[in-house]
Design a protein around this motif. Structure first.
Motif, PDB file in Angstrom:
ATOM      1  N   UNK A  25       0.828  -1.206   0.000  1.00 22.65           N
ATOM      2  CA  UNK A  25       0.000   0.000   0.000  1.00 22.65           C
ATOM      3  C   UNK A  25       0.865   1.260   0.000  1.00 22.65           C
ATOM      4  N   UNK A  26       1.969   1.238   0.728  1.00 20.40           N
ATOM      5  CA  UNK A  26       2.870   2.388   0.722  1.00 20.40           C
ATOM      6  C   UNK A  26       3.487   2.594  -0.660  1.00 20.40           C
ATOM      7  N   UNK A  27       3.888   1.510  -1.304  1.00 20.11           N
ATOM      8  CA  UNK A  27       4.457   1.624  -2.650  1.00 20.11           C
ATOM      9  C   UNK A  27       3.430   2.148  -3.651  1.00 20.11           C
ATOM     10  N   UNK A  62      -7.408  -2.166  -3.227  1.00 20.69           N
ATOM     11  CA  UNK A  62      -6.603  -1.945  -4.431  1.00 20.69           C
ATOM     12  C   UNK A  62      -7.385  -2.444  -5.646  1.00 20.69           C
ATOM     13  N   UNK A  63      -6.982  -1.922  -6.795  1.00 16.55           N
ATOM     14  CA  UNK A  63      -7.559  -2.380  -8.062  1.00 16.55           C
ATOM     15  C   UNK A  63      -6.435  -2.948  -8.914  1.00 16.55           C
ATOM     16  N   UNK A  64      -6.794  -3.839  -9.811  1.00 16.18           N
ATOM     17  CA  UNK A  64      -5.826  -4.431 -10.721  1.00 16.18           C
ATOM     18  C   UNK A  64      -6.339  -4.269 -12.143  1.00 16.18           C
ATOM     19  N   UNK A  65      -5.461  -3.829 -13.032  1.00 15.42           N
ATOM     20  CA  UNK A  65      -5.803  -3.736 -14.455  1.00 15.42           C
ATOM     21  C   UNK A  65      -4.716  -4.437 -15.248  1.00 15.42           C
ATOM     22  N   UNK A  66      -5.119  -5.004 -16.353  1.00 19.56           N
ATOM     23  CA  UNK A  66      -4.164  -5.719 -17.205  1.00 19.56           C
ATOM     24  C   UNK A  66      -3.829  -4.824 -18.391  1.00 19.56           C
ATOM     25  N   UNK A  74      -3.179  -0.477  -8.266  1.00 15.43           N
ATOM     26  CA  UNK A  74      -3.320   0.912  -7.816  1.00 15.43           C
ATOM     27  C   UNK A  74      -4.202   0.934  -6.581  1.00 15.43           C
ATOM     28  N   UNK A  75      -4.066   1.988  -5.796  1.00 14.57           N
ATOM     29  CA  UNK A  75      -4.961   2.183  -4.654  1.00 14.57           C
ATOM     30  C   UNK A  75      -6.354   2.482  -5.189  1.00 14.57           C
ATOM     31  N   UNK A  76      -7.355   1.954  -4.522  1.00 18.53           N
ATOM     32  CA  UNK A  76      -8.734   2.155  -4.958  1.00 18.53           C
ATOM     33  C   UNK A  76      -9.206   3.583  -4.688  1.00 18.53           C
ATOM     34  N   UNK A  77      -8.571   4.252  -3.747  1.00 22.88           N
ATOM     35  CA  UNK A  77      -8.965   5.624  -3.438  1.00 22.88           C
ATOM     36  C   UNK A  77      -7.918   6.312  -2.601  1.00 22.88           C
TER      37      UNK A  77
END
Length: 150
Positions: A25-27, A62-66, A74-77
């Motif tokens: 989360x920090x990264x 978090x969210x994940x995209x391909x 990425x963080x969700x918010x």
């Protein structure tokens, strides 16, 4: 009392309760990051990172995209970044207080060594009036001690 609400909050904080997840989360505060970069920064096995990312994904934090063959997280918010900053401020305050207390304890210890009466050994295991050091626990009799049982 809204037990369900407290249960949900407890689950949320339990989800955060792993060092790898916190570091991820920090990264991710720096922006969307490919898995390969997370692996390089964390230095852990891919399977371990995958497991921790799955926990974060399921929680919705978090969210994940391909992008082709690359998965980017990425963080969700922005609230997550705010929470991490708040945690850092809280920990900084706690650690500062602990350092201040440690400094006081050290000063008191140094002062007691310097101010104590000559020959005052605060680490001695001897009893008042007994000039022989020793261990008074049962089974640790000193030479010369006798316990006659009649």
């Amino acid at each position: 009392m809204a037990v369900a609400l407290y249960q949900a909050k407890a689950e949320f904080f339990r989800m955060l309760g792993h060092p790898v997840r916190i570091r991820v989360l920090e990264l991710l505060q720096a922006g969307p990051t490919p898995v390969r970069e997370l692996l390089a920064d964390l230095g852990i096995e891919p399977s371990s990172l995958s497991q921790q990312l799955a926990v974060l994904r399921r929680s919705g934090i978090v969210t994940a995209t391909r992008e082709g063959t690359t998965v980017v997280y990425a963080l969700a918010g922005g609230d997550v970044a705010d929470l991490l900053r708040a945690a850092r401020r809280i920990l900084t305050g706690l650690i500062s207080e602990q350092h201040a207390l440690l400094a006081e304890l050290r000063a008191a210890t140094e002062g007691s060594r310097e101010d104590g009466p000559p020959g005052d050994d605060r680490t001695s295991d001897s009893r008042p009036g007994d000039d022989r050091p020793g261990d008074d626990r049962p089974g640790n009799d000193r030479p010369g001690d006798s316990q006659a049982l009649s």
